[in-house]
Design an enzyme around this catalytic site. Structure first.
Site, PDB file in Angstrom:
ATOM      1  N   ASP A 198      -3.774  61.126 102.252  1.00 27.67           N
ATOM      2  CA  ASP A 198      -2.746  59.967 101.952  1.00 27.67           C
ATOM      3  C   ASP A 198      -2.899  59.433 100.409  1.00 27.67           C
ATOM      4  O   ASP A 198      -4.095  58.908 100.277  1.00 27.67           O
ATOM      5  CB  ASP A 198      -3.299  58.887 102.861  1.00 27.67           C
ATOM      6  CG  ASP A 198      -2.058  57.813 103.042  1.00 27.67           C
ATOM      7  OD1 ASP A 198      -1.949  57.041 101.646  1.00 27.67           O
ATOM      8  OD2 ASP A 198      -1.789  57.413 103.965  1.00 27.67           O
ATOM      9  N   ASP A 201      -3.787  55.691  99.880  1.00 24.94           N
ATOM     10  CA  ASP A 201      -4.948  55.300 100.349  1.00 24.94           C
ATOM     11  C   ASP A 201      -6.129  55.973  99.361  1.00 24.94           C
ATOM     12  O   ASP A 201      -7.006  55.063  99.131  1.00 24.94           O
ATOM     13  CB  ASP A 201      -5.456  55.873 101.821  1.00 24.94           C
ATOM     14  CG  ASP A 201      -4.678  54.904 102.775  1.00 24.94           C
ATOM     15  OD1 ASP A 201      -4.140  54.023 102.488  1.00 24.94           O
ATOM     16  OD2 ASP A 201      -4.574  55.421 103.966  1.00 24.94           O
TER      17      ASP A 201
HETATM   18  C1  PRP Z   1       3.550  58.305 100.806  1.00 27.68           C
HETATM   19  C2  PRP Z   1       4.093  58.619  99.375  1.00 27.68           C
HETATM   20  C3  PRP Z   1       5.563  58.789  99.656  1.00 27.68           C
HETATM   21  C4  PRP Z   1       5.847  58.920 101.080  1.00 27.68           C
HETATM   22  C5  PRP Z   1       6.145  60.438 101.129  1.00 27.68           C
HETATM   23  O1  PRP Z   1       3.764  56.674 100.854  1.00 27.68           O
HETATM   24  O2  PRP Z   1       3.580  57.686  98.200  1.00 27.68           O
HETATM   25  O3  PRP Z   1       6.102  57.551  99.243  1.00 27.68           O
HETATM   26  O4  PRP Z   1       4.492  58.749 101.777  1.00 27.68           O
HETATM   27  O5  PRP Z   1       6.355  60.694 102.499  1.00 27.68           O
HETATM   28  P1  PRP Z   1       7.885  61.055 103.008  1.00 27.68           P
HETATM   29  O6  PRP Z   1       8.365  62.183 102.003  1.00 27.68           O
HETATM   30  O7  PRP Z   1       7.691  61.678 104.308  1.00 27.68           O
HETATM   31  O8  PRP Z   1       8.836  59.782 102.983  1.00 27.68           O
HETATM   32  P2  PRP Z   1       3.281  56.096 102.137  1.00 27.68           P
HETATM   33  O9  PRP Z   1       4.526  55.637 102.987  1.00 27.68           O
HETATM   34  O10 PRP Z   1       2.044  56.716 102.845  1.00 27.68           O
HETATM   35  O11 PRP Z   1       2.968  54.336 101.585  1.00 27.68           O
HETATM   36  P3  PRP Z   1       1.921  54.280 100.336  1.00 27.68           P
HETATM   37  O12 PRP Z   1       2.473  54.845  98.995  1.00 27.68           O
HETATM   38  O13 PRP Z   1       1.986  52.577 100.373  1.00 27.68           O
HETATM   39  O14 PRP Z   1       0.521  54.594 100.754  1.00 27.68           O
HETATM   40  N1  URA Z   2       2.426  60.532 102.325  1.00 24.91           N
HETATM   41  C1  URA Z   2       0.973  61.030 101.836  1.00 24.91           C
HETATM   42  O1  URA Z   2       0.570  60.241 100.995  1.00 24.91           O
HETATM   43  N2  URA Z   2       0.501  62.242 101.938  1.00 24.91           N
HETATM   44  C2  URA Z   2       1.145  63.084 102.646  1.00 24.91           C
HETATM   45  O2  URA Z   2       0.629  64.263 102.713  1.00 24.91           O
HETATM   46  C3  URA Z   2       2.659  63.006 103.208  1.00 24.91           C
HETATM   47  C4  URA Z   2       2.935  61.507 102.858  1.00 24.91           C
END
Ligand code: PRP
Ligand code: URA
Length: 208
Positions: A198, A201
């Site tokens: 993630d 995170d």
């Molecule tokens: C993550 C990442 C993208 C998204 C990608 O964000 O930074 O924005 O997931 O996933 P997708 O292509 O399936 O939409 P997240 O929603 O985890 O939020 P964050 O950046 O606040 O952790």
């Molecule tokens: N968002 C993340 O941060 N990691 C992944 O692998 C997919 C979605």
């Protein structure tokens, strides 16, 4: 539209450090920042320029100047990790923000924040997010940016799954996509495999 997979030795070296689960927040951030600078160089390669007459200390010449202002749009949160590196290379860039959170059950993205500079419609807009997984967040972010008038859009992502690339090409065929590394697939939770976990995170230290 075009899709470019960079496969650049320096980026791959730094990305491997980021992927390692033993890598802590400080090193993760630092490597993302360095990669952002390298990606900014690649993403801006095709930006349009116009001729400008100047005089060097030696003689007059016709130089080049960017046609449009540049607006960076990080997709919150993880996209923030790419902003400083891009700004180092494009210090005049304005920054708009769009908050997209992926619902961990439906995997559907939801917009929770948006703020853009007024030059958005005439700007070269560089949307940045480290991860392109299902593509849902990037597709929605770009749709929402277009509704606010943006016309010249490029998307830069660090790691992409084939599914994410396919959905961007289908839903936004006018958008150029630059990806540092193309990974194998998504797992059943929508994470990129092998990926880096993630990104938000790990960047903000909320993974414990
Ligand atoms: C993550 C990442 C993208 C998204 C990608 O964000 O930074 O924005 O997931 O996933 P997708 O292509 O399936 O939409 P997240 O929603 O985890 O939020 P964050 O950046 O606040 O952790
Ligand atoms: N968002 C993340 O941060 N990691 C992944 O692998 C997919 C979605």
């Amino acid at each position: 539209m075009s899709t470019t997979i960079l496969n650049h030795p320096l980026i791959d070296h730094k990305l491997t450090i980021m992927r390692n689960k033993e890598t802590g927040t400080k090193e993760f951030r630092q490597n993302l920042d360095e990669i952002a600078m390298l990606m900014a160089y690649e993403v801006t390669k095709g930006l349009p320029v116009k001729s400008v007459e100047i005089v060097t200390p030696i003689c007059p010449m016709t130089g080049k100047k960017l046609v449009r202002p540049v607006v960076l749009v990080p997709i919150l949160r993880a996209g923030l990790g790419l902003v400083d590196g891009f700004k180092t290379v494009i210090p005049t860039a304005k920054v708009g923000h769009i908050g997209m959170a992926r619902n961990e059950e439906t995997l559907e993205p939801e917009e929770y924040y948006a703020k853009f500079p007024s030059c958005l419609p005439e700007a070269d807009v560089l949307v940045v997010d480290p991860m392109l997984a299902t593509g849902g967040s990037a597709v929605s972010a770009i749709t929402n940016i277009k509704k606010r008038g943006a016309k010249y859009i490029k998307l830069a992502c660090l790691v992409a799954a084939p599914e994410g690339i396919e959905v961007i090409e289908r839903e936004h065929p006018d958008v150029d996509l630059v990806v540092a590394a193309l990974d194998e697939k998504l797992n059943e939770k929508g994470y990129i495999v092998p990926g880096l976990g993630d990104a938000g995170d790990r960047l903000f230290g909320t993974d414990d």
